[in-house]
Design an enzyme around this catalytic site. Structure first.
Site, PDB file in Angstrom:
ATOM      1  N   GLY A  83      38.039  46.473  39.984  1.00 29.12           N
ATOM      2  CA  GLY A  83      37.147  45.250  39.640  1.00 29.12           C
ATOM      3  C   GLY A  83      37.180  44.747  40.835  1.00 29.12           C
TER       4      GLY A  83
ATOM      5  N   THR B 121      32.561  36.693  26.948  1.00 33.08           N
ATOM      6  CA  THR B 121      32.529  36.246  25.398  1.00 33.08           C
ATOM      7  C   THR B 121      31.774  37.470  24.892  1.00 33.08           C
ATOM      8  OG1 THR B 121      32.636  33.844  25.933  1.00 33.08           O
ATOM      9  CG2 THR B 121      31.925  34.600  23.643  1.00 33.08           C
TER      10      THR B 121
ATOM     11  N   THR C 231      41.646  37.647  32.449  1.00 34.00           N
ATOM     12  CA  THR C 231      42.155  36.854  31.660  1.00 34.00           C
ATOM     13  C   THR C 231      42.166  37.351  30.007  1.00 34.00           C
ATOM     14  OG1 THR C 231      41.558  35.052  33.133  1.00 34.00           O
ATOM     15  CG2 THR C 231      41.673  34.522  30.651  1.00 34.00           C
TER      16      THR C 231
ATOM     17  N   LEU D 212      43.197  31.121  40.587  1.00 31.41           N
ATOM     18  CA  LEU D 212      42.261  30.450  41.595  1.00 31.41           C
ATOM     19  C   LEU D 212      41.164  29.911  41.126  1.00 31.41           C
ATOM     20  CD1 LEU D 212      39.454  32.098  42.514  1.00 31.41           C
ATOM     21  CD2 LEU D 212      41.215  34.026  42.997  1.00 31.41           C
TER      22      LEU D 212
ATOM     23  N   GLU E 125      36.948  28.879  42.019  1.00 32.92           N
ATOM     24  CA  GLU E 125      36.045  29.173  43.157  1.00 32.92           C
ATOM     25  C   GLU E 125      35.810  28.265  44.103  1.00 32.92           C
ATOM     26  OE1 GLU E 125      32.915  31.384  41.446  1.00 32.92           O
ATOM     27  OE2 GLU E 125      34.278  32.467  39.816  1.00 32.92           O
TER      28      GLU E 125
ATOM     29  N   GLY F  87      28.918  17.982  33.679  1.00 34.18           N
ATOM     30  CA  GLY F  87      29.366  19.071  32.647  1.00 34.18           C
ATOM     31  C   GLY F  87      29.960  20.268  33.303  1.00 34.18           C
ATOM     32  N   PHE F  88      31.267  20.765  32.838  1.00 33.10           N
ATOM     33  CA  PHE F  88      31.875  21.838  33.559  1.00 33.10           C
ATOM     34  C   PHE F  88      30.996  23.205  33.378  1.00 33.10           C
ATOM     35  CE2 PHE F  88      34.506  21.522  29.487  1.00 33.10           C
ATOM     36  CZ  PHE F  88      34.168  22.886  29.066  1.00 33.10           C
TER      37      PHE F  88
ATOM     38  N   CYS G 235      34.629  30.720  33.335  1.00 29.48           N
ATOM     39  CA  CYS G 235      35.971  30.654  32.834  1.00 29.48           C
ATOM     40  C   CYS G 235      36.352  29.679  31.624  1.00 29.48           C
ATOM     41  CB  CYS G 235      37.145  30.605  33.919  1.00 29.48           C
ATOM     42  SG  CYS G 235      37.361  31.916  35.065  1.00 29.48           S
TER      43      CYS G 235
ATOM     44  N   LYS H  75      34.403  30.214  28.250  1.00 33.89           N
ATOM     45  CA  LYS H  75      34.697  31.671  27.765  1.00 33.89           C
ATOM     46  C   LYS H  75      36.317  31.471  27.273  1.00 33.89           C
ATOM     47  CE  LYS H  75      35.962  34.649  31.017  1.00 33.89           C
ATOM     48  NZ  LYS H  75      37.464  34.990  30.763  1.00 33.89           N
TER      49      LYS H  75
HETATM   50  N1  LIG Z   1      36.063  34.097  38.493  1.00 31.84           N
HETATM   51  C1  LIG Z   1      37.311  33.377  38.610  1.00 31.84           C
HETATM   52  O1  LIG Z   1      37.145  32.370  39.308  1.00 31.84           O
HETATM   53  C2  LIG Z   1      38.420  33.689  37.764  1.00 31.84           C
HETATM   54  C3  LIG Z   1      39.663  33.145  38.173  1.00 31.84           C
HETATM   55  C4  LIG Z   1      40.670  33.448  37.385  1.00 31.84           C
HETATM   56  C5  LIG Z   1      40.525  34.520  36.414  1.00 31.84           C
HETATM   57  N2  LIG Z   1      39.309  35.198  36.366  1.00 31.84           N
HETATM   58  C6  LIG Z   1      39.411  36.272  35.126  1.00 31.84           C
HETATM   59  O2  LIG Z   1      39.350  37.509  35.905  1.00 31.84           O
HETATM   60  C7  LIG Z   1      38.568  38.497  35.448  1.00 31.84           C
HETATM   61  C8  LIG Z   1      37.294  39.119  36.272  1.00 31.84           C
HETATM   62  O3  LIG Z   1      36.670  37.713  36.671  1.00 31.84           O
HETATM   63  P1  LIG Z   1      35.713  38.012  37.933  1.00 31.84           P
HETATM   64  O4  LIG Z   1      34.872  36.542  38.023  1.00 31.84           O
HETATM   65  O5  LIG Z   1      36.066  38.822  38.982  1.00 31.84           O
HETATM   66  O6  LIG Z   1      34.465  38.985  37.250  1.00 31.84           O
HETATM   67  P2  LIG Z   1      33.348  39.506  37.762  1.00 31.84           P
HETATM   68  O7  LIG Z   1      32.204  39.938  37.079  1.00 31.84           O
HETATM   69  O8  LIG Z   1      32.974  39.086  39.308  1.00 31.84           O
HETATM   70  O9  LIG Z   1      33.954  41.089  38.289  1.00 31.84           O
HETATM   71  C9  LIG Z   1      34.119  42.242  37.499  1.00 31.84           C
HETATM   72  C10 LIG Z   1      34.173  43.619  38.263  1.00 31.84           C
HETATM   73  O10 LIG Z   1      34.687  44.565  37.381  1.00 31.84           O
HETATM   74  C11 LIG Z   1      33.915  45.755  37.401  1.00 31.84           C
HETATM   75  N3  LIG Z   1      34.040  46.658  36.363  1.00 31.84           N
HETATM   76  C12 LIG Z   1      33.910  46.286  35.070  1.00 31.84           C
HETATM   77  N4  LIG Z   1      34.268  47.466  34.317  1.00 31.84           N
HETATM   78  C13 LIG Z   1      34.703  48.346  35.357  1.00 31.84           C
HETATM   79  C14 LIG Z   1      35.411  49.567  35.232  1.00 31.84           C
HETATM   80  N5  LIG Z   1      35.735  50.304  33.915  1.00 31.84           N
HETATM   81  N6  LIG Z   1      35.925  50.233  36.335  1.00 31.84           N
HETATM   82  C15 LIG Z   1      35.482  49.621  37.660  1.00 31.84           C
HETATM   83  N7  LIG Z   1      35.170  48.302  37.796  1.00 31.84           N
HETATM   84  C16 LIG Z   1      34.599  47.777  36.604  1.00 31.84           C
HETATM   85  C17 LIG Z   1      32.557  45.139  37.433  1.00 31.84           C
HETATM   86  O11 LIG Z   1      31.541  45.809  37.922  1.00 31.84           O
HETATM   87  C18 LIG Z   1      32.615  43.832  38.437  1.00 31.84           C
HETATM   88  O12 LIG Z   1      32.199  44.158  39.558  1.00 31.84           O
HETATM   89  C19 LIG Z   1      38.112  37.928  34.049  1.00 31.84           C
HETATM   90  O13 LIG Z   1      38.896  38.079  33.217  1.00 31.84           O
HETATM   91  C20 LIG Z   1      37.970  36.179  34.180  1.00 31.84           C
HETATM   92  O14 LIG Z   1      38.194  35.433  33.329  1.00 31.84           O
HETATM   93  C21 LIG Z   1      38.138  34.795  36.998  1.00 31.84           C
HETATM   94  O1  LIG Z   2      37.194  16.975  37.863  1.00 31.76           O
HETATM   95  C1  LIG Z   2      36.718  17.794  37.927  1.00 31.76           C
HETATM   96  C2  LIG Z   2      36.783  19.077  37.865  1.00 31.76           C
HETATM   97  C3  LIG Z   2      36.021  20.044  37.856  1.00 31.76           C
HETATM   98  N1  LIG Z   2      34.847  19.887  37.242  1.00 31.76           N
HETATM   99  C4  LIG Z   2      33.787  21.052  37.002  1.00 31.76           C
HETATM  100  O2  LIG Z   2      34.575  21.851  36.273  1.00 31.76           O
HETATM  101  C5  LIG Z   2      34.136  23.300  36.426  1.00 31.76           C
HETATM  102  C6  LIG Z   2      35.360  24.282  36.867  1.00 31.76           C
HETATM  103  O3  LIG Z   2      35.899  23.794  38.059  1.00 31.76           O
HETATM  104  P1  LIG Z   2      37.134  24.556  38.731  1.00 31.76           P
HETATM  105  O4  LIG Z   2      38.105  24.357  37.638  1.00 31.76           O
HETATM  106  O5  LIG Z   2      37.229  23.760  40.057  1.00 31.76           O
HETATM  107  O6  LIG Z   2      36.454  25.945  39.228  1.00 31.76           O
HETATM  108  P2  LIG Z   2      36.596  27.230  38.391  1.00 31.76           P
HETATM  109  O7  LIG Z   2      36.626  28.177  39.308  1.00 31.76           O
HETATM  110  O8  LIG Z   2      36.016  27.514  37.002  1.00 31.76           O
HETATM  111  O9  LIG Z   2      38.314  27.270  38.119  1.00 31.76           O
HETATM  112  C7  LIG Z   2      38.812  27.037  36.871  1.00 31.76           C
HETATM  113  O10 LIG Z   2      38.879  28.433  36.217  1.00 31.76           O
HETATM  114  C8  LIG Z   2      39.439  29.629  36.687  1.00 31.76           C
HETATM  115  C9  LIG Z   2      39.302  30.839  36.184  1.00 31.76           C
HETATM  116  O11 LIG Z   2      39.955  30.966  34.978  1.00 31.76           O
HETATM  117  C10 LIG Z   2      40.839  29.212  36.977  1.00 31.76           C
HETATM  118  O12 LIG Z   2      41.424  30.276  37.609  1.00 31.76           O
HETATM  119  C11 LIG Z   2      40.856  27.886  37.526  1.00 31.76           C
HETATM  120  O13 LIG Z   2      42.434  27.621  37.724  1.00 31.76           O
HETATM  121  C12 LIG Z   2      40.325  26.833  37.052  1.00 31.76           C
HETATM  122  O14 LIG Z   2      40.430  25.625  37.823  1.00 31.76           O
HETATM  123  C13 LIG Z   2      33.239  23.036  37.528  1.00 31.76           C
HETATM  124  O15 LIG Z   2      31.801  22.996  37.018  1.00 31.76           O
HETATM  125  C14 LIG Z   2      33.481  21.700  38.350  1.00 31.76           C
HETATM  126  O16 LIG Z   2      32.242  21.021  38.661  1.00 31.76           O
HETATM  127  C15 LIG Z   2      34.465  18.429  36.970  1.00 31.76           C
HETATM  128  O17 LIG Z   2      33.453  18.402  36.460  1.00 31.76           O
HETATM  129  N2  LIG Z   2      35.258  17.441  37.361  1.00 31.76           N
END
Ligand SMILES: NC(=O)c1ccc[n+]([C@@H]2O[C@H](COP(=O)([O-])OP(=O)(O)OC[C@H]3O[C@@H](n4cnc5c(N)ncnc54)[C@H](O)[C@@H]3O)[C@@H](O)[C@H]2O)c1
Ligand SMILES: O=c1ccn([C@@H]2O[C@H](COP(=O)(O)OP(=O)(O)O[C@H]3O[C@H](CO)[C@@H](O)[C@H](O)[C@H]3O)[C@@H](O)[C@H]2O)c(=O)[nH]1
Length: 475
Positions: free
Chosen positions: A21, A106, A144, A175, A177, A283-284, A288, A291
Site C-alpha cells: 500500500g 467504510t 486502521t 500521523l 496529514e 466540520g471535520f 479517518c 470512518k
Molecule cells: N490517511 C491518513 O492520514 C491515515 C493515518 C493513519 C492511519 N490511516 C489508515 O491507514 C490505512 C491506509 O490509509 P491511506 O490513507 O494510506 O490509504 P490510501 O487509499 O491512500 O492507500 C492505500 C493503498 O493501498 C493499495 N492497495 C489496496 N489493496 C492492495 C493490495 N491487495 N495489494 C497492494 N496494494 C493494495 C491501494 O492501491 C492504495 O494505493 C487505512 O486503514 C487508514 O485508515 C490513514
Molecule cells: O481543532 C481542530 C482540529 C481539526 N479539525 C479538523 O479535523 C479534521 C482532521 O484533522 P487532523 O486530525 O489534523 O487530520 P487527519 O489527517 O485526519 O488526522 C487524524 O486522523 C489520522 C488518521 O487516522 C490520525 O492518524 C491522526 O492522528 C488524526 O489526527 C480536519 O478536517 C481538520 O480541519 C478541526 O476542525 N478543528
C-alpha cells in the site's frame, strides 16, 4: 491467546521491509523509516501501477501525495534503500517484516453497509502473503482495523500458508496529514501490540528496534494486540469528539454573542482540558475520523452495547449538523436564495497542506448550495479539477453534466472573484491570508459577503474594507 507458543520467530536483525500500500500512510511512513534506517532496504508495493509510477517520478513535484518535507526525504532515499514497485509477490517473499497499509474504507454494501470497515483489501493481502511467503515473517497491521482483526489475519495465514511462521503485530499509525513528516519524525508515541508469548514479545522488540533508530525508547508503547487495535479507533474518536464539542458550542456562541475562540481559550487553559484541537470549523473531514467512529459505533452495536454506539454516533451527527448549518447560513444570509449567484470557494482539501479531499466539508457544503442552484467557482492550491468533480459526482446527487454546468474549478483566485456575490472559506490555507482583500472587494458585487468556515481572516480588517463578514462561532 491465539498464537501457538512454538511459533518462535528467531531473533535476527531486520534487513528487508516490505509495505503493501503506497498511499498517504505507506508512502510517508516508509520514506521516514528508509531515511532513519539506512541499513534497512524498504520496498513499498502497490497494485495501482499509476501510483507507483508517480512515486518513481523524476520530477519530485509530481509525487502522488503532497506533504511538506516529503519530497526531500524521497530525494535522499529513493533507489538507495527506498524502492517503489508493483512486484508485490517478490517484495513479500524477500521481506523479514511486512507492513499492511492498504485502505480500509467504510463498507458500501451488504452487512454493516455505511458503518463497518471493509476488510476485503486486508484479507487479499493476508491471502497473498500466505501464498508467496517461504520464510518466517512478522506481519504488521499498519492500516486502521476493527478490534480483533489480527485473529482473522492469523487464521488465514496459518490455514493457507506454506508452513512458515507468522507473528502478527498491530502498529497503528497516528500521523495527521499536512504534518505527516513531522509527526513521523517526532511521534508522541509509537504503539506496538502483539501476542504475549515469547515469540510475540520477540516480534514486538524487533519492531521497536526499528523505531528506536530515531525515537526515544520511552515513547514506544507495547500492549496486547487487541488494546493496540482498539486504541487507534479510540484516539480518533476522542480527537473528533473535541472538534464536535467545540463546534456544538460555536452554534451556541452565534446565538449568544459569545466568541467561540475566547471560550476555547478559556477552557483550554485548564490543564485537564488542554488547548489543542479546539478550533471550531465548518466540520471535520479526512479519510479517518468519520470512518473510524462509524466502525466503533458498528462494533459497539454488534456487541450489544447500544448506549455506547449512540454516544459515539453523536460525534458524527454533530459534524453533519455543522456542515449543513454553514451552508444554510450562506443561503439565508444571501436573502434566502442563491440561485444563479456566484459563490467562490477558497479551499477544497479537508485541511491545509494536503491535496487530500476525502470527506472534506467543502464537498457537502458545495452539494447543498448546488441543490439551490448556486453557481460555484472553486480554487484550491493543491486540488485538481478532476478531483473536485470526482468528489461531487460520487455523491450522485445530480448528473455529472449538471455538476459541470453549475461549478467551475479555476487556477487563479483573483480572476474567479470577479462579479462574485460571496466567498466561502473552506480550507485554512495560509496563502489565503496574504491575498489583497481590498482588491478582491473591489472586484465583487456589493454587498460583498465572506463566510469564513475556518476563522482564518481578521474580522475587524474585513469589516473595515467593507465586507459583510461571517465566521463560525461569532456574530
Ligand atoms: N490517511 C491518513 O492520514 C491515515 C493515518 C493513519 C492511519 N490511516 C489508515 O491507514 C490505512 C491506509 O490509509 P491511506 O490513507 O494510506 O490509504 P490510501 O487509499 O491512500 O492507500 C492505500 C493503498 O493501498 C493499495 N492497495 C489496496 N489493496 C492492495 C493490495 N491487495 N495489494 C497492494 N496494494 C493494495 C491501494 O492501491 C492504495 O494505493 C487505512 O486503514 C487508514 O485508515 C490513514
Ligand atoms: O481543532 C481542530 C482540529 C481539526 N479539525 C479538523 O479535523 C479534521 C482532521 O484533522 P487532523 O486530525 O489534523 O487530520 P487527519 O489527517 O485526519 O488526522 C487524524 O486522523 C489520522 C488518521 O487516522 C490520525 O492518524 C491522526 O492522528 C488524526 O489526527 C480536519 O478536517 C481538520 O480541519 C478541526 O476542525 N478543528
Amino acid at each position: 491467546m491465539y498464537f501457538n507458543t512454538e511459533d518462535i520467530i528467531p531473533m535476527k536483525e531486520i534487513t528487508k521491509i516490505c509495505c503493501i500500500g503506497a498511499g498517504y500512510v505507506g508512502g510517508p511512513t516508509m520514506s521516514v523509516i528508509a531515511k532513519k534506517c539506512p541499513h534497512i532496504q524498504v520496498t513499498v508495493v502497490d497494485i495501482n501501477a499509476d501510483r507507483i509510477a508517480q512515486w518513481n517520478e523524476a520530477d519530485l513535484d509530481k509525487l502522488p501525495i503532497y506533504e511538506p518535507g516529503l519530497k526531500e526525504i524521497v530525494a535522499a532515499t529513493r533507489n538507495k534503500n527506498l524502492f517503489f514497485s508493483t512486484e508485490v509477490d517478490k517484495a513479500i517473499d524477500e521481506a523479514d517484516v511486512i507492513f499492511i497499509s492498504v485502505n480500509t474504507p467504510t463498507k458500501t454494501y451488504g452487512k454493516g453497509k455505511g458503518q463497518a470497515a471493509d476488510l476485503k483489501f486486508i484479507e487479499l493481502c493476508a491471502r497473498n502473503i500466505a501464498k508467496v511467503a517461504t520464510t518466517d515473517k512478522i506481519v504488521v497491521e499498519k492500516s486502521t482495523l476493527p478490534v480483533r482483526t489480527a485473529g482473522a489475519i492469523k487464521n488465514i495465514l496459518d490455514n493457507t500458508g506454506n508452513g512458515v511462521n507468522f507473528e502478527i503485530l498491530s502498529n497503528p499509525e497516528f500521523l495527521a496529514e499536512g504534518t505527516a513528516i513531522q509527526d513521523l519524525l517526532n511521534a508522541d508515541r509509537v504503539l506496538i501490540g502483539g501476542d504475549e508469548t515469547p515469540s510475540g514479545q520477540k516480534a514486538k522488540d524487533l519492531l521497536s528496534q526499528i523505531y528506536e533508530n530515531w525515537l526515544p525508547k520511552e515513547r514506544i508503547l507495547q500492549t496486547n494486540v487487541w488494546s493496540s487495535e482498539l486504541s487507534k479507533l479510540v484516539a480518533n474518536a476522542f480527537l473528533a469528539q473535541r472538534v464536535s464539542s467545540i463546534n456544538s458550542i460555536s452554534a451556541l456562541c452565534e446565538k449568544t454573542d459569545a466568541n467561540v475562540e475566547e471560550v476555547a481559550r478559556a477552557i483550554g487553559y485548564d490543564s485537564r482540558i488542554g488547548s489543542k484541537f479546539l478550533s471550531s470549523s465548518v466540520g471535520f473531514g479526512g479519510s479517518c475520523f468519520q470512518k473510524d467512529i462509524l466502525n466503533l459505533v458498528y462494533i459497539s452495536h454488534s456487541l450489544g452495547l447500544q448506549e455506547v454506539a449512540d454516544y459515539w454516533e453523536q460525534v458524527i451527527i454533530m459534524n453533519d449538523y455543522q456542515k449543513r448549518r454553514f451552508a444554510d447560513n450562506i443561503i439565508s444570509t444571501l436573502y434566502n436564495t442563491v440561485s444563479g449567484k456566484k459563490i467562490v470557494f477558497f479551499g477544497w482539501a479537508f485541511k491545509k497542506d494536503t491535496n487530500d479531499t476525502r470527506e472534506s466539508a467543502a464537498i457537502y457544503v458545495a452539494d447543498a448550495l448546488l441543490e439551490e442552484r448556486a453557481e460555484l467557482s472553486v480554487f484550491d492550491p493543491q486540488v485538481k479539477e478532476q478531483i473536485v468533480f470526482r468528489d461531487l459526482d460520487y455523491l450522485n446527487t445530480r448528473t455529472p453534466e449538471e455538476n459541470r454546468n453549475l461549478l467551475t474549478v479555476v487556477n487563479d483566485p483573483m480572476e474567479q472573484v470577479e462579479n462574485a456575490h460571496a466567498i466561502a472559506i473552506l480550507t485554512e490555507w495560509d496563502e489565503f491570508k496574504t491575498y489583497d482583500w481590498e482588491k478582491i472587494y473591489d472586484k465583487m458585487l456589493k454587498p460583498a459577503f465572506i463566510f469564513d468556515g475556518r476563522r482564518l481572516l481578521d474580522k475587524a480588517k474585513m469589516e473595515e474594507i467593507g465586507f459583510n463578514y461571517y465566521r463560525i462561532g461569532q456574530v
